[in-house]
Scaffold this motif. Structure first.
Motif, PDB file in Angstrom:
ATOM      1  N   UNK A 165     -24.762  10.199 121.928  1.00  0.00           N
ATOM      2  CA  UNK A 165     -24.593   8.873 122.532  1.00  0.00           C
ATOM      3  C   UNK A 165     -25.918   8.122 122.566  1.00  0.00           C
ATOM      4  N   UNK A 166     -26.990   8.829 122.883  1.00  0.00           N
ATOM      5  CA  UNK A 166     -28.310   8.205 122.905  1.00  0.00           C
ATOM      6  C   UNK A 166     -28.694   7.699 121.522  1.00  0.00           C
ATOM      7  N   UNK A 167     -28.403   8.512 120.489  1.00  0.00           N
ATOM      8  CA  UNK A 167     -28.715   8.120 119.117  1.00  0.00           C
ATOM      9  C   UNK A 167     -27.940   6.867 118.713  1.00  0.00           C
ATOM     10  N   UNK A 168     -26.668   6.814 119.053  1.00  0.00           N
ATOM     11  CA  UNK A 168     -25.864   5.641 118.706  1.00  0.00           C
ATOM     12  C   UNK A 168     -26.386   4.387 119.391  1.00  0.00           C
ATOM     13  N   UNK A 169     -26.768   4.520 120.655  1.00  0.00           N
ATOM     14  CA  UNK A 169     -27.296   3.365 121.373  1.00  0.00           C
ATOM     15  C   UNK A 169     -28.595   2.881 120.727  1.00  0.00           C
ATOM     16  N   UNK A 170     -29.439   3.803 120.291  1.00  0.00           N
ATOM     17  CA  UNK A 170     -30.687   3.423 119.621  1.00  0.00           C
ATOM     18  C   UNK A 170     -30.399   2.700 118.308  1.00  0.00           C
ATOM     19  N   UNK A 171     -29.427   3.189 117.549  1.00  0.00           N
ATOM     20  CA  UNK A 171     -29.064   2.550 116.285  1.00  0.00           C
ATOM     21  C   UNK A 171     -28.518   1.144 116.537  1.00  0.00           C
ATOM     22  N   UNK A 172     -27.696   0.995 117.574  1.00  0.00           N
ATOM     23  CA  UNK A 172     -27.144  -0.320 117.899  1.00  0.00           C
ATOM     24  C   UNK A 172     -28.253  -1.297 118.299  1.00  0.00           C
ATOM     25  N   UNK A 173     -29.225  -0.809 119.040  1.00  0.00           N
ATOM     26  CA  UNK A 173     -30.334  -1.664 119.446  1.00  0.00           C
ATOM     27  C   UNK A 173     -31.153  -2.135 118.247  1.00  0.00           C
ATOM     28  N   UNK A 174     -31.106  -1.377 117.158  1.00  0.00           N
ATOM     29  CA  UNK A 174     -31.792  -1.774 115.924  1.00  0.00           C
ATOM     30  C   UNK A 174     -30.937  -2.698 115.071  1.00  0.00           C
ATOM     31  N   UNK A 175     -29.720  -3.010 115.540  1.00  0.00           N
ATOM     32  CA  UNK A 175     -28.872  -3.950 114.823  1.00  0.00           C
ATOM     33  C   UNK A 175     -27.737  -3.334 114.028  1.00  0.00           C
ATOM     34  N   UNK A 176     -27.619  -2.014 114.037  1.00  0.00           N
ATOM     35  CA  UNK A 176     -26.533  -1.365 113.308  1.00  0.00           C
ATOM     36  C   UNK A 176     -25.195  -1.628 113.990  1.00  0.00           C
ATOM     37  N   UNK A 177     -24.209  -2.032 113.220  1.00  0.00           N
ATOM     38  CA  UNK A 177     -22.845  -2.192 113.728  1.00  0.00           C
ATOM     39  C   UNK A 177     -22.158  -0.831 113.646  1.00  0.00           C
ATOM     40  N   UNK A 178     -21.510  -0.416 114.719  1.00  0.00           N
ATOM     41  CA  UNK A 178     -20.929   0.923 114.787  1.00  0.00           C
ATOM     42  C   UNK A 178     -19.464   0.833 115.185  1.00  0.00           C
ATOM     43  N   UNK A 179     -18.616   1.521 114.421  1.00  0.00           N
ATOM     44  CA  UNK A 179     -17.189   1.645 114.744  1.00  0.00           C
ATOM     45  C   UNK A 179     -16.918   3.131 114.939  1.00  0.00           C
ATOM     46  N   UNK A 180     -16.319   3.474 116.075  1.00  0.00           N
ATOM     47  CA  UNK A 180     -16.139   4.875 116.422  1.00  0.00           C
ATOM     48  C   UNK A 180     -14.759   5.108 117.020  1.00  0.00           C
TER      49      UNK A 180
END
Length: 333
Positions: A183-198
């Protein structure tokens, strides 16, 4: 970033006839999907088994071609082969289940994928560290636990720094510590602008991750947006937990339904208040406190379990979901 407009895809089912033993008919899939995938947003796909979540993810990843409707990347419709390749290059896809077997190692797999995608081998090594496989990079695949294999699948999806990350049941097989790190990794990726569908069958864990949710039922998206917005659209009333000392209030107003609750230690009464229209404004909360000794007053947010049930009419058990986090998982060695 990525938009679907009236997207339709139906799997073909064999329906042999006397004249054509290979004849097929349209089967289940997705129909009339309108969806926006936004940069830096974590979108959760939620729905009963067979709702079309995996099919929709494969469409977003460019694996399945639409029968009807269209898909846009950065405002440009995907029509030519080159545009389709650009879409695939922008997406990292993690399927629900990958059988990592054979005489190979995580390091070998990432090295080959780096060569295929024209990525530096050093990037593959960094990703293996990122997903927590730095101590197992040269171990045979047969020695990896289910959780370790999930991490390897995630590593392959992250290769090439995709702008859009599509994750189908990524929490399967991860122990609680690994889930927290994930979860921490996904939040970091989102903060960098990555769009995530899960997607996930664990509603409680999914609720901790997502910014928005799309509710699917029978191949369609029935609601989408933030949980609070969907809550209002589905007629789930704004709620407020309130407790205090002294005499029990006789009424809180004509448009407020009071549901008795168990008071905590030191409290004489407790209620959950359901507001039939609107939200709990500061003015409304202040008016309730008149002539009452309040010990606590907390708004109650909707959860995914309640929203899913309201949207589909199915219980969580009928939908095939798990709402508990303390289930047994394979130990992530």
């Amino acid at each position: 970033m990525l938009n679907l407009h009236s997207a339709t895809y139906r799997h073909r089912l064999r329906r042999a006839t006397m004249t054509n033993p290979w004849a097929t008919i349209p089967g289940p899939g997705v129909r009339g999907i309108d969806l926006e995938i936004k940069s830096g947003c974590i979108l959760g796909l939620v729905g009963p088994n067979g709702a079309g979540k995996t099919t929709l993810m494969q469409i977003l990843a460019g694996i399945l071609d639409l029968e009807d409707g269209h898909i846009q990347l950065d405002g440009t419709p995907i029509r030519t082969e080159q545009q389709h390749l650009n879409l695939c290059a922008s997406v990292g896809y993690m399927p629900e289940s990958v059988s990592w077997v054979g005489p190979s190692t995580p390091n070998h797999i990432l090295s080959r994928l780096c060569a295929m995608r024209g990525v530096q081998t050093s990037e593959g090594e960094e990703i293996l560290k990122l997903v927590g496989l730095s101590n197992r990079v040269d171990d045979d695949l047969s020695t990896l636990s289910k959780g370790m294999r999930q991490r390897l699948s995630l590593a392959t999806a992250l290769l090439g720094e995709p702008r859009i990350l599509i994750l189908d049941e990524p929490l399967n097989g991860l122990d609680p510590v690994a889930q927290s790190a994930f979860r921490t990794l996904l939040r970091q990726l989102a903060q960098r602008g990555t769009a995530i569908v899960i997607s996930s069958h664990s509603l409680t864990d999914l609720e901790r991750i997502i910014d928005e949710v799309a509710l699917m039922h029978r191949g369609r998206i029935v609601e989408s947006g933030s949980l609070s917005t969907i809550e209002r659209d589905l007629g789930i009333f704004a709620r407020l937990d309130i407790a205090g000392m002294g005499s029990t209030p006789e009424s809180f107003g004509d448009e407020i339904r009071a549901e008795p609750q168990h008071p905590h230690k030191g409290e004489d009464w407790a209620y959950r208040l359901h507001l039939e229209q609107g939200d709990w404004t500061a003015q409304m909360r202040a008016s309730i406190q008149n002539e009452l000794t309040i010990t606590r007053m907390n708004p109650v947010s909707a959860d995914l379990e309640e929203v899913l049930t309201a949207a589909t009419g199915l219980s969580v058990e009928d939908s095939g979901f798990d709402v508990f986090t303390d289930v047994e998982v394979e130990e992530d060695e």
